[in-house]
Design a protein around this motif. Structure first.
Motif, PDB file in Angstrom:
ATOM      1  N   LEU A 141      -3.438   0.380  -2.557  1.00 33.39           N
ATOM      2  CA  LEU A 141      -3.504   1.480  -2.878  1.00 33.39           C
ATOM      3  C   LEU A 141      -4.377   2.977  -4.248  1.00 33.39           C
ATOM      4  O   LEU A 141      -4.401   3.377  -3.420  1.00 33.39           O
ATOM      5  CB  LEU A 141      -1.799   1.882  -2.977  1.00 33.39           C
ATOM      6  N   SER A 146       3.649   1.775   6.782  1.00 34.09           N
ATOM      7  CA  SER A 146       2.646   2.843   5.836  1.00 34.09           C
ATOM      8  C   SER A 146       1.187   2.519   5.977  1.00 34.09           C
ATOM      9  O   SER A 146       0.186   3.111   5.653  1.00 34.09           O
ATOM     10  CB  SER A 146       3.165   2.612   4.822  1.00 34.09           C
ATOM     11  N   LEU A 199      -5.388  -3.782   3.449  1.00 39.24           N
ATOM     12  CA  LEU A 199      -3.921  -3.507   3.300  1.00 39.24           C
ATOM     13  C   LEU A 199      -3.075  -4.290   4.443  1.00 39.24           C
ATOM     14  O   LEU A 199      -2.168  -4.369   3.810  1.00 39.24           O
ATOM     15  CB  LEU A 199      -4.110  -2.245   2.886  1.00 39.24           C
ATOM     16  N   ALA A 258       3.318  -0.049   0.066  1.00 40.38           N
ATOM     17  CA  ALA A 258       3.001   0.495   1.773  1.00 40.38           C
ATOM     18  C   ALA A 258       4.032  -1.725   2.343  1.00 40.38           C
ATOM     19  O   ALA A 258       4.196  -1.978   1.991  1.00 40.38           O
ATOM     20  CB  ALA A 258       1.729  -0.086   1.469  1.00 40.38           C
ATOM     21  N   LEU A 263       2.300   6.438   1.085  1.00 39.94           N
ATOM     22  CA  LEU A 263       2.762   5.535   0.317  1.00 39.94           C
ATOM     23  C   LEU A 263       3.727   5.728  -0.949  1.00 39.94           C
ATOM     24  O   LEU A 263       3.719   5.125  -1.457  1.00 39.94           O
ATOM     25  CB  LEU A 263       0.996   5.812  -0.627  1.00 39.94           C
ATOM     26  N   LEU A 316       4.126   3.754  -5.641  1.00 38.29           N
ATOM     27  CA  LEU A 316       3.315   2.920  -4.509  1.00 38.29           C
ATOM     28  C   LEU A 316       3.960   2.163  -3.545  1.00 38.29           C
ATOM     29  O   LEU A 316       4.300   0.851  -4.298  1.00 38.29           O
ATOM     30  CB  LEU A 316       1.534   3.253  -4.753  1.00 38.29           C
TER      31      LEU A 316
END
Lengths: 496, 223
Positions: free
Chosen positions: A9, A73, A50, A69, A128, A67
């Protein structure tokens, strides 16, 4: 959990930010364009990784949870990277011609190459950031970095577009901040201690204990606030102005992802509100605004005289459809809406790139002045524009047909016959509108005496990349993408 | 919790400052001189900082002092200085006639204040310090919007936006015990600074291109 790992991230934010800084000191325009392409190629790869990680192991966190995700996201990260990559690919050649034509100064071109990565960094931070407050600050940052992009040409009309964009955007975001404050207050009612965190991941776990009256009030403010930024009717009035006056690469970013990033911010609150109050309240509001947006777009498309304004109104219609899909709140329609975000992000930039080529060759965006016969002067551009227009109006074999079908059939299956019929009517009307308008200018004999000044292969890499992706993903969705979409649909639907 | 000050006095101080913010806002609505308007905004921000300072002192919360410092540096000194310089450089002293005249504006703002109190009423039963200021916060937001619609000079619209932001920050203090988390406050603060700078650039360009700061001339884009 990857609490100490900073490999995914952090670079997603650092790479575009570094690219923006590098463009500040880069000498040649060519170098700046290359930096942009490299940076967003990199973020696309990171986005792919990711995606796999989220599918395999659930949410990824960094910086001690600052952050975060999840599938939703990750999906947005891929969309932002793709559109930004195509934009950087297109922008190099576009600004070369603008400079040659004397439409912009080299200083302004540098401004573009510095602000575009900044704009993208802001969008990455929106999707994020875990804290709802930081998310708000990031949305505001995207608005601020794109305002100067809209005003890049410094014409009377572009200043007007930028002023309307920034004023309406700021009013909207002030309301969104008020809504965010209300959510914060709803969470710390009767609490002498400061709230442990303002992260959505935390708030979701305590959602049933939030003060329902404040949440109800907050969602309205956030809906109007982020809805303004997402271009939902009736707060959409800045949208056609900003989209038509911005340089075409920026229009592509605004329409392709920026609207959806604002929608993402709205979705986070929608998820929270659903968890607190049940789904009916926020779903009905989204459904209503979505339908209103779709129907409001129709007359403006039918009578539109400016090519890019017409495309902007088409974006309004698509954003409306996404909201309807989420508002119908069945797994099928939500998946359709999320899929529609992706397909629209692949389609609409192509249309704006093609419009940019047409503008550079004809020096106008007035449909009447462009006249018939663009196909004779810009055959390749017209090919891409035609394909993208057919896709955007929802014809098979393109993916938008599939996603629209999912929303409509999901609506029928859920017993919402009236909504589905209305959506169908709006879609057909837009279909007729866009195709009639474009058949007036694209085919036919060229006007006598029309000079064309080359550039028929302009923007082919960018348009080819997006159209290739659209065609590929229309017939085949890779397993990780499909899994991420399913996970994201579950997250939005709020039934784990 | 700081014992040197009783909750009663703290609550009264906060209520006093909040009312003063509202009074300044109403003065702003009927003010035509741009430089005075900028000064009024600075005064309003002083009161906002005062409220935050009382909260910080009463709760002994360190991070709220940071908010006080940021407000003083940013909204009381820096932004007014920036706007002041711009107004002087453009040599524009006075706002042109607003769309709605001043007595009517005053009446409308009175109505908006009532509306603010009505909206805030269901939420004032919660026991918290400075809770009665929510009505003022909502009124600031509403009158800020009215000010924005009513004026035609770009600079005044920027000022109106800043008063709306003051209202939102007041709501944050009114509704929560300690204000927002520090990272959020910092984000909001820098966004506001950058926003005013960018608006300044735009105002400058509009002035250069249109030879005027009258935003009602921005009316070419339609349909």
């Amino acid at each position: 959990m990857h609490g100490t790992d900073l490999s995914l991230l952090t670079p997603l934010l650092a790479v575009p930010a570094a690219a923006g800084l590098a463009c500040l000191v880069a000498r040649a325009r060519r170098t700046m364009a290359a930096i942009g392409v490299l940076a967003f190629g990199g973020t696309l790869l990171l986005g792919g990784r990711l995606l796999q990680q989220v599918v395999a192991g659930g949410a990824v966190t960094e910086w001690g949870g600052f952050l975060r995700a999840d599938a939703l996201s990750a999906w947005m990260v891929v969309l932002i990277s793709t559109v930004s990559l195509a934009t950087s690919l297109y922008a190099g050649r576009y600004f070369q011609r603008e400079l040659a034509a004397g439409a912009v100064t080299p200083g302004r071109v540098r401004e573009f190459f510095v602000l575009t990565p900044a704009f993208a960094t802001g969008m990455f931070l929106v999707v994020l950031a875990n804290s709802l407050g930081v998310m708000w600050a990031a949305v505001e940052a995207t608005a601020l970095s794109s305002v100067l992009l809209v005003a890049l040409y410094n014409r009377r009309t572009s200043l007007e577009g930028a002023w309307k964009y920034v004023m309406l955007g700021s009013v909207g975001l002030a309301l969104a901040l008020l809504g965010t404050v209300f959510v914060y207050a709803a969470a710390c009612k009767n609490n002498a201690q400061p709230l442990p965190s303002f992260n959505w991941s935390y708030l979701q776990t305590v959602a049933p204990q939030l003060d329902p009256r404040l949440v109800r009030l907050a969602f309205v403010f956030v809906l109007v606030g982020y809805g303004t930024k997402a271009g939902l009717a009736p707060m959409h009035t800045w949208l056609p102005d900003a989209h038509s006056e911005a340089p075409s690469p920026t229009s592509a970013m605004l329409s392709g992802v920026s609207l959806k990033v604002a929608l993402y911010a709205l979705l986070r609150f929608h998820i929270l509100t659903t968890a607190c109050l049940g789904s009916a309240y926020s779903c009905h509001l989204l459904l209503g605004l979505g339908l209103l947006s779709m129907f409001l777009a129709v007359p403006f498309i039918l009578v539109q005289r400016n090519l890019k304004r017409m495309l902007a109104y088409s974006s309004l219609e698509h954003v409306g459809l996404i909201c309807v899909g989420i508002g119908l709140n069945t797994p099928l329609t939500i998946a359709g809406a999320l899929l529609h975000m992706g397909y629209h992000a692949l389609t609409k930039p192509v249309l704006f790139f093609a419009a940019g080529n047409i503008q550079q060759s004809y020096h106008t965006l007035e449909l009447r002045l462009i006249g018939p016969g663009v196909v004779k002067t810009l055959p390749v551009t017209v090919l891409f524009m035609g394909l993208a227009a057919v896709a955007a109006t929802g014809l098979p074999p393109f993916g938008l047909f599939l996603s629209e079908l999912l929303v409509i059939s999901g609506g029928f299956a859920a017993g919402q016959t009236a909504v589905s019929v209305l959506v169908l009517v709006a879609l057909i009307a837009c279909f007729c509108g866009i195709l009639t308008q474009l058949t007036r200018i694209l085919p036919g004999p060229s006007r006598p005496g029309r000079q064309h000044d080359g550039g028929s292969w302009d923007g082919v890499p960018a348009m080819g990349l997006l159209m290739g992706g659209l065609l590929l993903f229309s017939v085949w969705l890779p397993r990780p993408l499909l899994a991420v979409l399913q996970d994201a649909a579950v997250i939005v639907g709020g039934n784990p | 919790m700081n014992p040197a000050i009783s909750p009663d006095i703290a609550a009264q101080l906060i209520a006093l400052f909040a009312v003063l913010m509202l009074v300044v806002q109403l003065l702003l609505v009927v003010q035509r001189m741009l430089l005075t308007s900028i000064r009024l905004f600075a005064i309003q921000s002083v009161f906002l900082a005062g409220i935050a300072a009382v909260v910080a002192y009463f709760h002994g919360a360190f991070h709220v002092y940071v908010v006080v410092a940021l407000t003083l540096v940013g909204k009381v000194v820096f932004l007014p200085w920036l706007l002041d310089r711009q107004v002087r450089r453009m040599n524009i002293i006075q706002e042109i006639e607003p769309l709605v005249n001043f007595p009517t504006s005053m009446l409308i703002c009175g109505g908006l204040t009532l509306l603010g109190y009505l909206v805030a009423r269901p939420f004032t039963s919660l026991e918290r310090l400075g809770n009665n200021t929510l009505a003022v916060a909502i009124t600031l937001v509403l009158t800020g919007f009215f000010l924005m619609i009513n004026r035609r000079k770009a600079i005044t619209q920027v000022l109106a936006l800043l008063t709306v932001e003051n209202g939102v920050m007041l709501a944050a203090v009114a509704l929560t015990t300690y204000g927002m988390p520090l990272v959020v406050e910092l984000g909001i603060f820098f966004d506001v600074l950058v926003a005013v700078m960018i608006l300044g650039i735009l105002v400058y360009r509009i002035r250069e291109t249109f030879a005027s700061m009258d935003v009602s001339k921005l009316s070419q884009l339609k349909g």
